[in-house]
Design a protein around this motif. Structure first.
Motif, mmCIF file in Angstrom:
data_model
loop_
_atom_site.group_PDB
_atom_site.id
_atom_site.type_symbol
_atom_site.label_atom_id
_atom_site.label_comp_id
_atom_site.label_asym_id
_atom_site.label_seq_id
_atom_site.Cartn_x
_atom_site.Cartn_y
_atom_site.Cartn_z
ATOM 1 N N ILE A 110 0.841 -1.196 0.000
ATOM 2 C CA ILE A 110 0.000 0.000 0.000
ATOM 3 C C ILE A 110 0.876 1.246 0.000
ATOM 4 C CG2 ILE A 110 -1.689 1.321 1.297
ATOM 5 C CD1 ILE A 110 -2.978 -1.173 2.161
ATOM 6 N N PHE A 111 1.906 1.244 0.839
ATOM 7 C CA PHE A 111 2.778 2.419 0.883
ATOM 8 C C PHE A 111 3.474 2.601 -0.456
ATOM 9 C CE2 PHE A 111 1.504 2.551 5.021
ATOM 10 C CZ PHE A 111 2.079 1.634 5.884
ATOM 11 N N SER A 112 3.913 1.497 -1.071
ATOM 12 C CA SER A 112 4.595 1.614 -2.368
ATOM 13 C C SER A 112 3.657 2.175 -3.417
ATOM 14 C CB SER A 112 5.111 0.246 -2.818
ATOM 15 O OG SER A 112 6.030 -0.266 -1.896
ATOM 16 N N TRP A 113 2.405 1.737 -3.387
ATOM 17 C CA TRP A 113 1.478 2.259 -4.395
ATOM 18 C C TRP A 113 1.249 3.741 -4.222
ATOM 19 C CZ3 TRP A 113 -1.804 -2.512 -3.064
ATOM 20 C CH2 TRP A 113 -1.473 -3.556 -3.927
ATOM 21 N N VAL A 114 1.067 4.180 -2.987
ATOM 22 C CA VAL A 114 0.867 5.607 -2.767
ATOM 23 C C VAL A 114 2.111 6.373 -3.210
ATOM 24 C CG1 VAL A 114 0.449 7.394 -1.048
ATOM 25 C CG2 VAL A 114 -0.779 5.247 -0.918
ATOM 26 N N ALA A 128 7.682 16.337 3.568
ATOM 27 C CA ALA A 128 7.697 16.462 5.035
ATOM 28 C C ALA A 128 6.422 17.152 5.501
ATOM 29 C CB ALA A 128 8.932 17.227 5.478
ATOM 30 N N LYS A 129 6.016 18.194 4.770
ATOM 31 C CA LYS A 129 4.809 18.923 5.181
ATOM 32 C C LYS A 129 3.600 18.017 5.173
ATOM 33 C CE LYS A 129 5.807 23.097 2.961
ATOM 34 N NZ LYS A 129 5.356 23.954 1.870
ATOM 35 N N VAL A 130 3.426 17.286 4.072
ATOM 36 C CA VAL A 130 2.269 16.400 4.003
ATOM 37 C C VAL A 130 2.351 15.358 5.106
ATOM 38 C CG1 VAL A 130 1.044 14.731 2.582
ATOM 39 C CG2 VAL A 130 2.044 16.755 1.534
ATOM 40 N N GLY A 131 3.558 14.839 5.320
ATOM 41 C CA GLY A 131 3.721 13.824 6.359
ATOM 42 C C GLY A 131 3.305 14.345 7.717
ATOM 43 N N ILE A 132 3.756 15.545 8.044
ATOM 44 C CA ILE A 132 3.447 16.084 9.373
ATOM 45 C C ILE A 132 1.953 16.369 9.497
ATOM 46 C CG2 ILE A 132 3.778 18.061 10.882
ATOM 47 C CD1 ILE A 132 6.683 18.115 9.953
ATOM 48 N N CYS A 133 1.369 16.955 8.449
ATOM 49 C CA CYS A 133 -0.076 17.262 8.522
ATOM 50 C C CYS A 133 -0.884 15.989 8.726
ATOM 51 C CB CYS A 133 -0.546 17.942 7.229
ATOM 52 S SG CYS A 133 -0.045 19.643 7.114
ATOM 53 N N ALA A 173 -4.311 7.984 3.462
ATOM 54 C CA ALA A 173 -5.324 8.775 2.765
ATOM 55 C C ALA A 173 -4.814 10.174 2.486
ATOM 56 C CB ALA A 173 -6.607 8.815 3.589
ATOM 57 N N GLY A 174 -4.025 10.710 3.400
ATOM 58 C CA GLY A 174 -3.498 12.055 3.206
ATOM 59 C C GLY A 174 -2.574 12.145 2.015
ATOM 60 N N MET A 218 -3.176 12.996 -5.554
ATOM 61 C CA MET A 218 -4.187 13.055 -6.604
ATOM 62 C C MET A 218 -4.487 14.498 -6.981
ATOM 63 S SD MET A 218 -6.871 10.127 -5.422
ATOM 64 C CE MET A 218 -8.068 10.386 -6.708
ATOM 65 N N TRP A 219 -4.381 15.373 -6.013
ATOM 66 C CA TRP A 219 -4.657 16.780 -6.304
ATOM 67 C C TRP A 219 -3.424 17.474 -6.874
ATOM 68 C CZ3 TRP A 219 -2.386 20.859 -3.376
ATOM 69 C CH2 TRP A 219 -2.796 22.136 -3.774
ATOM 70 N N LYS A 220 -2.292 17.315 -6.197
ATOM 71 C CA LYS A 220 -1.111 18.100 -6.552
ATOM 72 C C LYS A 220 -0.479 17.659 -7.860
ATOM 73 C CE LYS A 220 2.534 20.698 -5.507
ATOM 74 N NZ LYS A 220 2.489 22.117 -5.620
#
Lengths: 806, 349
Positions: A425-429, B8-13, B63-64, B70-72
């Protein structure tokens, strides 16, 4: 959808019959007519014979429903496959009838829509047959589920008796698992994988046809159980409820046997095809991930399916033969059923999941224009899941009363299997990150899958924790989990795969707006239907109940409404599929600009897929690198007779005309040394010429810095010159304007020289195979791509060395 | 470098969102489960909390990043280029292999500890025998002179070992009490056990959690948790009602109402005087009419008696043969059956 026939290879195109002669009567040749009368005769005949034998042996009464049903179904099913023609060739072989001088392929390929209703050995036809048939059972199974939700919409029993209600969810699950998810993946794999491997068909095309035709037989068995009292012990069919169940139990058992046989035969076919029929250059690490997935799945099917067959036979024998496998009063053990059953049924969930994982890897990479992230780890984790899948079955049995010591080890193995799944799952994302994402319908379903599957996977971790499982097992929490991983998981990937390969299979583009509508309806109503079930389960609503305390009435009503909407969304899909097949825009060969082999042939593909085995020269996910190719496909296209070969036209042209002609031609630079006379290279250039008007410059760089063992440079240069001249002559005869020279530089510098003086649009580099090529060892191709930023095609010529240098 | 900080930003959010989700889930969890009524239930709820917390974080991360990507990175119209040729990142792959291994191993170890604690029998625990059969539960207190009751009552704070049985010719059931968060299958031919310690007074539902046939939804019973003194009184009263220790399953009393309950009739039949609402079998409220219709040439009493001891002889239309046990002729005494017959005929009118 009517495919182009290949003109070459001497294949004769017969619609029916073998090599001419009058057609046999429809009653006697392989056909639906023969299938119906033969299955009826064999079924009734077997029933009669059994009753006669029973009377003669002194069993009373002579008519026993279970015994008669068993033999009737087995022989009617077999008779159907005989009648429709699956066994004709083998029968002719056995009895020694004269075979045609060479195989006339009379039942191979779709030349008209009628071919889809007959025994056909073309894997592409069988793939479509599978998909249409499985979707019919998807609809039937779905309607049964709507029946369940209708009954559960309000407390109390409104529409169905408890017995019928139990049958509704039992048949629903049985159809969805054995007649939809597992065979739908078989169908998609059937269509795509041989082409993806560069093969002309599967290893065993006739066995492939038999596998398909056993499926409608299995489905008929299960659905017709409603005529005699449908099986109602759940699809899990635990003893001893199943042993005491209605006559439909026999129909379920026989249906499972046919479905299992179909599944195993297909898996054997996949295994042999994947292992032995990959195109030259396709090592295991250059296989697309869909192939890896089917490799692992097929292993699981072959090793695991016999166990469910065995467990159901045991139930059958208890029922009709008076055996006592599961009868504690005669030394039987009830829990053993569960061990045998789940030993298959847990790998079964991976059989239902791994091909979907393969599809997702393909769709995500192609529609985000990026290599799949962590290819090797995904391939390895696929195999790991397959292996570990056999070690976790008793997590379905934590409260079964089995040996208590077994629970904790099973919990640890179950937790272990979560790790490779998470890695995927992580790889796909990560594949999406910094891609160029085209939100087409298959991509939407792939992203939707990621969302729902992570939820399903996490709820699985809940269920792996034994104390939590003790609370929520057999509640709606489990129903939520299974539908998140099987609907949000498998079905979403099936949809993604169907939309993705629809252009290839049908030669038409599906309607994109309808596809997106289908996705959003499905995604929203799927989550609305199944998310609340997590809470229902935690609050204590058991599963498989027809009635429930009224405190859950509102939640159940909401779920039922959403379930009806979810069912309705399927209609959008069905309409889109049917209408687009009829009236959709014609599809190009490669609408998604993908690299894998199936996209390098026409849509739909030629009947025998390839004119000659393609060569694999790189990764199937080499996106982001200009000119990187996964494979070279050579098409045998004879020159159109009216075309005047370019060299002749140039010779006759005035200087002005010559200017015009030359500037209209694409300049291709061909770089080859020892392989310059290779047939592969010449064929590749001719292929190139078939798609664009080109002029070719061939250079043979002689001086390689490490070629210290060259003794007689002059002789070597002369030999190269001779080969070059032969090549140029061959190209000119084929109508390609070609010039060339032997160059006394190393290949890298030689190319840069030409790029400066007469810039080409593309470069073709021809080398020996990787293990023998000095140029490959020095990474020539990648360096050229980096430096020139031009598309660089790599042709591998595997010819014995003719020079004095080796 | 720009994309590293975006990562990093996305990860932290998403991490922060996950933690917020975890806190919310912890706050809401009591509403999602029945009130924990036992020691084992409390331990389980702690596991739920940790599972919810970790799930929330992992879900928000996945999901984040999914939603952000998908957006960016969506293709602008007409963009035919390829994405960056990133094949992998060893460091990242190592991290997201090691961390999940640690997480799942921790859960497995914690679960093992909780399981062992939940199931270790302490000195002074009491034993209750539970019989599950189509479609009712019956309970026996072996240390109270094998007292047989039709509902389950337990004293507060005392560990109970439930010993589960099913008749050998019956099917699998599953004895489950959601409030105590315990359950275990009841398997013919294989005795099983489950352990619980009630810590909260109240009335709780007992359900059957394994599909057992057409009466599965109806197979419910009640657990009442009382103060020890009240419980002792209740036991004494039950003993009074049962005149002698019963060798059979029915309690041995000729009190028809008690026999009706203890023989499991209310699991399948509706009968107002007994407060029974089962729908597996025919409604017993108007047996005289039923006898007139189906009992040709018999008195109503004969018809009802026959229906009890030989239920397959005459089956009311719309119902199936073979569901009602045909063993009442032997498991009930003749006196009990006679009492039952008059009870049934009188009650419905």
């Amino acid at each position: 959808m009517v495919a182009q026939a290949s003109e070459l290879h001497g294949h004769e195109l017969h619609a029916e019959g073998h090599g001419g002669g009058p057609k046999r009567s429809v009653w006697l040749r392989g056909s639906w007519v023969r299938a119906i009368w033969l299955s009826t005769v064999m079924g009734l005949g077997a029933a009669l014979l059994v009753m006669v034998l029973r009377r003669w042996a002194g069993f009373s009464p002579a008519y026993d429903e279970g015994v008669v049903d068993t033999f009737m179904l087995a022989f009617a099913g077999l008779g159907f496959t005989i009648g429709i023609g699956c066994w004709d060739y083998w029968w002719g072989y056995i009895i020694g009838s004269a075979t045609p001088a060479h195989e006339d392929h009379s039942n191979h390929g779709a030349y008209s829509w009628r071919d889809y209703f007959k025994v056909n050995t073309d894997h592409k036809v069988i793939g479509v047959q599978y998909l249409v048939t499985t979707f019919i059972f998807f609809i039937i199974g779905g309607m049964l589920a709507e029946g369940v939700r209708a009954e559960l919409a309000t407390p109390g029993l409104q529409y169905f008796s408890p017995a019928t209600y139990n049958a509704l969810f039992s048949v629903h699950a049985a159809l969805m698992i054995f007649l939809f998810v597992i065979p739908a993946f078989a169908g998609l794999g059937n269509f795509v994988i041989p082409i993806m491997l560069g093969a002309q068909d599967m290893a065993f095309p006739r066995l492939n046809a038999l596998s398909f035709w056993m499926l409608p037989v299995a489905g008929m068995c299960m659905v017709s159980s409603f005529l005699v009292g449908p099986f109602d012990a759940g699809w899990t069919n635990y003893a001893s409820l199943s042993v005491h169940g209605p006559p439909g139990q026999t129909f379920w058992v026989m249906g499972v046997q046919f479905a299992g046989a179909s599944s195993i035969a297909t898996a054997v076919n996949f295994l042999v095809t994947i292992v032995t029929m990959r195109a030259p250059g396709m090592s295991f690490w250059r296989m697309p991930l869909l192939v890896w997935a089917n490799l692992a799945t097929s292993t699981l099917v072959v090793l695991g399916t016999p166990f469910i067959a065995g467990a159901q036979f045991q139930v059958l024998f208890d029922r009709i033969m008076g055996m006592h496998f599961f009868d504690p009063t005669h030394g039987g053990n009830i829990i053993v059923y569960q061990h045998v059953f789940w030993f298959y049924s847990h790998p079964a969930v991976y059989i239902m999941m791994l091909p979907g994982f393969g599809i997702i890897s393909e769709v995500l990479a192609i529609h985000s224009r990026k290599p799949i992230f962590g290819y090797k780890l995904i391939a390895i984790s696929t195999v790991a899941i397959g292996v570990l899948g056999f070690t976790v079955w008793a997590h379905h049995m934590f409260v079964s009363g089995m040996a208590p010591w077994l629970r904790v080890p099973m919990m640890f193995t179950t937790m272990a299997i979560a790790v490779p799944t998470g890695i995927k799952i992580f790889s796909w994302v990560a594949t999406l990150w910094r891609g160029v994402i085209h939100l087409t319908t298959p991509m939407l379903f792939a992203c939707g899958f990621l969302f729902t599957f992570v939820i399903g996977g996490l709820s699985g971790v809940f269920l792996a924790v034994i104390p939590v499982d003790i609370n929520v097992t057999d509640t709606y929490f489990v129903v939520a989990h299974i539908h998140y991983v099987l609907f949000g998981g498998s079905v979403f990937t099936i949809y993604a795969g169907i939309y993705h390969w629809y252009p290839k299979m049908t030669g038409r583009m599906y309607d994109e707006s309808l596809g997106k509508l289908h996705f959003w309806l499905t995604f929203i109503f799927f989550n609305a239907t199944f998310m609340p079930m997590h809470w229902l389960g935690m609050e204590g609503m058991m599963r498989r109940i027809a009635d429930y305390p009224s405190k859950w009435a509102d939640m159940n009503f909401f779920i039922s409404i959403c379930a009806f909407a979810l069912g309705a969304s399927t209609l959008v899909f069905l309409y889109n599929m049917a209408h687009s097949w009829w009236k959709g825009a014609p599809a190009p060969a490669n609408p998604w600009r993908a690299l894998t082999l199936e996209w390098q042939v026409t849509s739909p593909p030629p009947i025998f897929n390839f004119d000659e085995p393609p060569q694999i020269v790189g990764s199937p996910y080499a996106y982001g690198v200009p000119g990187a190719r996964h494979a070279i496909v050579t098409v045998h296209v004879p020159p159109a007779p009216e075309e005047i070969p370019v060299p002749v036209a140039l010779a006759r042209a005035t200087p002005v005309q010559r200017e015009a002609i030359m500037s209209a031609l694409k300049h291709i630079l061909v770089v080859a040394n020892q392989t310059v006379a290779g047939e592969r290279l010449i064929a590749a250039v001719r292929s190139r010429a078939a798609t664009d008007p080109i002029r070719v410059t061939v250079i043979c760089p002689q001086n390689d810095p490490t070629d210290t063992w060259v003794v007689d440079q002059a002789a070597v240069a002369a030999a190269t010159r001779a080969r070059l001249d032969a090549t140029l002559a061959a190209l000119r005869t084929a109508g390609v304007e070609a010039t060339g020279s032997v160059v006394d530089r190393d290949p890298y510098t030689a190319v840069l020289d030409v790029v400066e003086s007469d810039p080409p649009a593309e470069i073709i580099v021809s080398t020996l195979p990787r293990t023998r090529s000095g140029w490959m060892r020095r990474d020539l191709i990648e360096r050229l791509r980096d430096r020139t930023q031009l598309p660089v095609e790599h042709v591998v010529v595997d010819e014995p060395s003719e020079t004095t240098t080796s | 470098m720009r994309s590293v900080s975006a990562f990093a930003k996305v990860g932290i959010c998403t991490l922060v969102a996950g933690v917020i989700g975890a806190v919310l889930a912890a706050w809401w969890l009591p509403d999602w489960l029945p009130p924990a009524a036992g020691v084992e239930a409390h331990r389980q709820d702690t596991l739920y909390l940790w599972l919810l917390a970790v799930s929330s974080i992992i879900f928000c991360l996945v999901a984040g990043f999914l939603g952000y990507s998908m957006w960016k990175f969506r293709a602008r119209p007409g963009d035919m280029s390829d994405g960056a040729p990133i094949h992998g990142h060893t460091g990242l792959e190592i991290i997201w292999t090691i961390i999940p291994i640690i997480i799942v191993l921790s859960f497995a170890v914690a679960a093992t500890i909780v399981l062992n604690r939940n199931e270790s029998l302490q000195r002074g625990h009491m034993v209750v025998n539970v019989t599950g059969r189509q479609f009712d539960w019956a309970f026996t207190y072996p240390k109270r002179g094998h007292l047989h009751t039709s509902i389950l009552a337990l004293p507060l704070g005392r560990q109970v070992e439930f010993r589960l049985h099913a008749p050998p010719t019956d099917v699998i059931h599953s004895f489950k009490i959601p409030a105590l968060r315990v359950g275990e299958d009841v398997v013919p031919g294989t005795p099983t056990t489950v352990v619980a310690t009630p810590t909260r007074l109240g009335t709780y539902i007992i359900v059957c959690a394994e599909l057992c046939g057409i009466g599965h939804s109806q197979m419910r019973n009640i657990l009442v948790v009382m103060k020890p003194a009240d419980w002792n009184r209740w036991i004494a009263k039950q003993k009074q009602l049962a005149k002698a220790p019963p060798p059979s399953q029915s309690g041995g009393t000729t009190d028809a109402a008690a026999t009706f309950k203890s023989a499991g009739c209310s699991g399948c039949h509706t009968f107002k005087p007994a407060g029974a609402t089962g729908t597996v079998g025919p409604d017993l409220d108007d047996l005289t009419a039923s006898a007139a219709k189906y009992g040709k040439g018999e008195t109503p009493a004969q018809y009802v008696r026959e229906s009890i001891v030989d239920p397959g002889k005459v089956v009311v239309s719309g119902y199936q043969n073979g569901i009602m046990p045909s063993t009442f002729g032997t498991s009930l005494t003749s006196a009990q059956i006679t009492a039952l017959v008059s009870y049934l005929l009188k009650g419905g009118g």
